[in-house]
Design a protein around this motif. Structure first.
Motif, short mmCIF file in Angstrom:
data_model
loop_
_atom_site.label_atom_id
_atom_site.label_comp_id
_atom_site.label_asym_id
_atom_site.label_seq_id
_atom_site.Cartn_x
_atom_site.Cartn_y
_atom_site.Cartn_z
N ASP A 1 61.74 -71.65 -13.76
CA ASP A 1 60.97 -71.24 -14.79
C ASP A 1 61.66 -69.77 -15.14
O ASP A 1 62.03 -69.14 -14.46
CB ASP A 1 59.34 -71.17 -14.69
N GLY A 2 61.23 -69.87 -16.50
CA GLY A 2 61.85 -68.25 -16.96
C GLY A 2 63.34 -68.10 -17.00
O GLY A 2 64.04 -69.17 -16.98
N SER A 3 63.62 -66.81 -17.08
CA SER A 3 65.06 -66.49 -17.16
C SER A 3 65.44 -65.76 -16.01
O SER A 3 64.89 -65.11 -15.37
CB SER A 3 65.24 -65.64 -18.30
N VAL A 4 66.84 -65.92 -15.51
CA VAL A 4 67.31 -65.41 -14.18
C VAL A 4 67.41 -63.95 -14.59
O VAL A 4 67.53 -63.12 -13.81
CB VAL A 4 68.68 -66.08 -14.03
N HIS A 5 67.66 -63.32 -15.95
CA HIS A 5 67.70 -62.34 -16.17
C HIS A 5 66.55 -61.43 -16.11
O HIS A 5 66.59 -60.00 -16.07
CB HIS A 5 68.04 -62.01 -17.90
N GLU A 6 65.31 -61.87 -15.88
CA GLU A 6 64.23 -61.30 -15.57
C GLU A 6 64.06 -61.33 -13.94
O GLU A 6 62.82 -60.55 -13.76
CB GLU A 6 62.99 -61.92 -16.24
N THR A 7 64.75 -61.75 -13.20
CA THR A 7 64.63 -61.68 -11.77
C THR A 7 64.87 -60.45 -11.11
O THR A 7 65.43 -59.61 -11.80
CB THR A 7 65.28 -62.89 -11.11
N VAL A 8 64.25 -60.05 -10.10
CA VAL A 8 64.36 -59.00 -9.08
C VAL A 8 64.90 -59.50 -7.79
O VAL A 8 64.69 -60.70 -7.40
CB VAL A 8 63.30 -58.05 -8.86
N VAL A 9 65.52 -58.78 -6.99
CA VAL A 9 66.12 -59.16 -5.68
C VAL A 9 65.16 -59.85 -4.65
O VAL A 9 65.69 -60.77 -3.94
CB VAL A 9 66.66 -57.89 -5.01
#
Length: 686
Positions: free
Chosen positions: A513-521
């Motif tokens: 779900d969502g965007s990989v650009h919003e992920t953190v480590v």
């Protein structure tokens, strides 16, 4: 500003050196901007609040000169290039939170406000100086309107910089034998009143600043010559119409504009402020990093280190703004071993790269991981093919595709299992490597952390052979494939800063779900969602025939441009000069005493931009040799390096330092000559 490890609790602002609105972008220019985008994305992946800003540098004499040649106003000329840059950067996924320019209202107001503050604090004074003047046209000739001879090394130079010799910044009135580039008329010097910034009074502050500064070693070491030597005041006004008007109503100020290097870095503040005005202070408050507490990181080309580590922090300090925490200075990009040449069309232009149909991520990966950020790198289509086919196709793409394809065909996605201890620990190690790379300001190590994890994935799946386990030990097969899906998810997170386009595709293939650009480590270790279908391959192999076509196209373009242009306009490395028809005899060659030497120590020479004092072991003795290596090599890396020395050259004195020999190096980048095997110092070269 803190010096705590990232992520910190304070907001960060990452800036890139302003592209000068005076020409087309090629892939050499893109190295700094790709580096800035990668670093800002990596900070955000760590959980650091970050704004990524820049803008176009609109002012200065080169814009005015070229606008005059085209018969348009400087603003019209510069805005045309600004609009092109603003449209080009997103095509390479270089996504500034704000991209402004130096001629907008925000930057003008901030610049004049800061200059007034410098004046109020007593750091501005007037001084009569000699300014080059065209006596026939009765016009002043600021900066690049005049050319002549460098007073320090004797090379041909332009009015503001010895660009063909020692590389020294030149103040108005310093250049010798001045000539107007407008008319070709010999120029004369006339007395004019100009404004000076008392940088010399800030020497103690700057010495402390450079000791605190983080970033690449070239940015921390190169400025010490100016800061620890005799620091000179800085002329901040110019006799011309194009630029930001000098603030104030004192006599003469209305005829002056501010030197371009006053308003250019202030655009960093202006662009951050514009970002806040667009998103609101609740989302990002520009005053926190610039005035309260925050992390300021400048990412620049190495040719503007002095401006960012001497003049700029001095201005910020007096104006009561925060100093930069770090400066990262990139090396140059050469093409097939030579410098980019705009006049000879020896360049891979940004638009041409995209027109060839290559994904922007491939170039981003090449520029980000092909050597350390401060090192010069070489681009060729052959090396590009090698890196893409070997690391992206063969390592990253191969692991992800075979893992997700097997998972989709056998389990309709991630099997019902949990991540093994081995794989969890390996992902944790990769996260640690990623975090260390951010704190070491290493763009290359960011990429290496992810590709090394993919290499582990290939070894892991090959070692466990899940295709054999599906019948022999189905529970173990599920465990192995689940691990591979977990590794693929971790790769999407850790590759996002360098390969944002491909990472987003991989994220979608995983059904997340969502965007990989919003992920953190931390998301690298979060459980995969489960269901997904068969993937497409992330990368395609570049065939030899394609590279041959690209090389032929480039060669034809260079040949066509060379036939139309007699003189090159090399940006970093000059074209090879013709072989001399004058021959020397073998006996004359034998008169040269060439020896293998080993550099024992190296240190800058006070007052010289390019020179180092070397102690060189040449066998029978250790010699002191002066060499122009400082701006082209990291001083700290020279100790212990083998070189070739002309040992029987007449002694010379440079900047008051005796030089007893000559170090041999190739080209304008001073590629030091050395030996293939381990010849001892003093060995004679025949």
């Amino acid at each position: 500003m803190s010096h705590d490890d990232y992520p910190t609790e304070e907001p960060a602002v990452v800036t890139c050196g302003l592209p000068y609105a005076n020409g087309e972008l090629h892939i050499g220019h893109l190295r700094t901007y790709v580096g800035g985008d990668v670093y800002s994305r990596a900070l955000e992946t760590l959980g650091q609040q970050t704004a990524f800003v820049s803008g176009s540098d609109m002012h200065g004499t080169p814009v005015a000169v070229n606008a005059e040649k085209e018969g348009v106003s400087p603003r019209e000329f510069a805005l045309r290039h600004h609009d092109k840059y603003e449209a080009t950067f997103p095509k390479f996924d270089i996504e500034f939170d704000n991209y402004g320019h130096t001629d907008d209202e925000t930057n003008t107001e901030l610049t004049q406000e800061i200059v007034r503050k410098l004046d109020e604090e007593g750091y501005i004074y007037e001084k009569e100086i000699k300014v080059a003047w065209d006596p026939i046209e009765d016009d002043p000739l600021p900066d690049r309107y005049v050319e002549g001879t460098c007073p320090y090394c004797g090379a041909h130079a332009r009015g503001d910089e010895c660009d063909e010799g020692c590389g020294r910044h030149l103040e108005p009135g310093e250049i010798e034998d001045p000539t107007s580039i407008r008319t070709g008329n010999p120029a004369e010097y006339r007395e004019r009143t100009h404004k000076f910034f008392r940088v010399s009074e800030l020497q103690e502050y700057l010495q402390g600043f450079i000791d605190r500064l983080e970033g690449t070693s070239n940015a921390k070491n190169q400025p010490r010559e100016w800061i620890e030597g005799e620091l000179q005041d800085w002329c901040i006004s110019r006799d011309m119409d194009w630029g930001i008007d000098y603030p104030g109503e004192d006599d003469g100020a209305e005829d002056l504009v501010l030197y371009v290097w006053v308003d250019a870095p202030i655009e960093y503040i202006a662009s951050t402020k514009q970002y806040t005005e667009r998103v609101g202070a609740d989302t990002y408050d520009w005053e926190e990093p610039w005035k309260d507490a925050g992390e300021i990181v400048h990412i620049i080309g190495r040719d503007i280190i002095q401006h960012h580590t001497v003049f700029w922090p001095a201005m910020l300090h007096v104006a009561e703004y925060n100093e930069p925490r770090a400066v990262m200075a990139s090396g140059f990009v050469n093409l097939n071993g030579k410098g980019f040449s705009t006049s000879r069309n020896r360049a891979v232009w940004a638009d041409d790269y995209l027109d060839e149909g290559f994904a922007p991520d491939l170039l981003r990966y090449y520029l980000a991981t092909n050597g350390g950020f401060q090192q010069d790198v070489d681009f060729s289509w052959d090396r590009f093919q090698e890196r893409v086919n070997g690391e992206l196709v063969g390592t990253v793409g191969n692991f992800v595709y075979r893992s997700l394809l097997f998972a989709a065909r056998n389990y309709d996605g991630a099997p019902d299992a949990e991540t093994s201890d081995e794989v969890r620990e390996r992902i944790e190690d990769a996260i640690d490597e990623f975090t260390a790379a951010v704190n070491d300001y290493s763009i290359k190590d960011l990429g290496d952390a992810a590709t090394a994890l993919a290499a582990f994935g290939n070894e892991y799946i090959q070692r466990n052979e899940p295709w054999k386990l599906t019948d022999e030990d189905p529970e173990r097969a599920e465990q192995v494939i689940y691990d591979c899906v977990q590794l693929s998810k971790a790769l999407a997170v850790l590759l996002e800063p360098i390969l944002p386009g491909k990472a987003e595709i991989l994220w979608a293939q995983l059904g997340e779900d969502g965007s990989v650009h919003e992920t953190v480590v931390a998301d690298a270790l979060a459980a995969p969602r489960g269901d997904f279908g068969e993937p497409d391959e992330l990368f395609a192999k570049i065939e030899d025939e394609r590279v041959e076509e690209l090389n032929e196209t480039l060669d034809e373009r260079i040949e066509a441009a060379t036939s139309d242009e007699d003189e090159a306009d090399d940006e970093h490395v000059s074209d090879h000069k013709p072989i001399s028809d004058d021959r020397i005899s073998f006996d004359e060659f034998q008169d040269l005493d060439l020896r293998v030497g080993r550099i024992e120590s190296a240190e800058p020479i006070e007052g010289a931009d390019a020179l180092l004092r070397l102690e060189v072991d040449i066998g029978p003795e250790t010699r002191q040799i002066v060499a122009g290596l400082k701006q082209l090599h990291d001083v700290e890396d020279l100790e212990g390096k083998k070189i070739v020395v002309v040992a029987n050259l007449e002694k010379a004195e440079l900047f008051g330092v005796e030089s007893n020999g000559m170090v041999l190096a190739a080209g304008e980048e001073a590629d030091l000559l050395t030996t293939h095997a381990d010849a001892e110092p003093g060995t004679k070269i025949k």
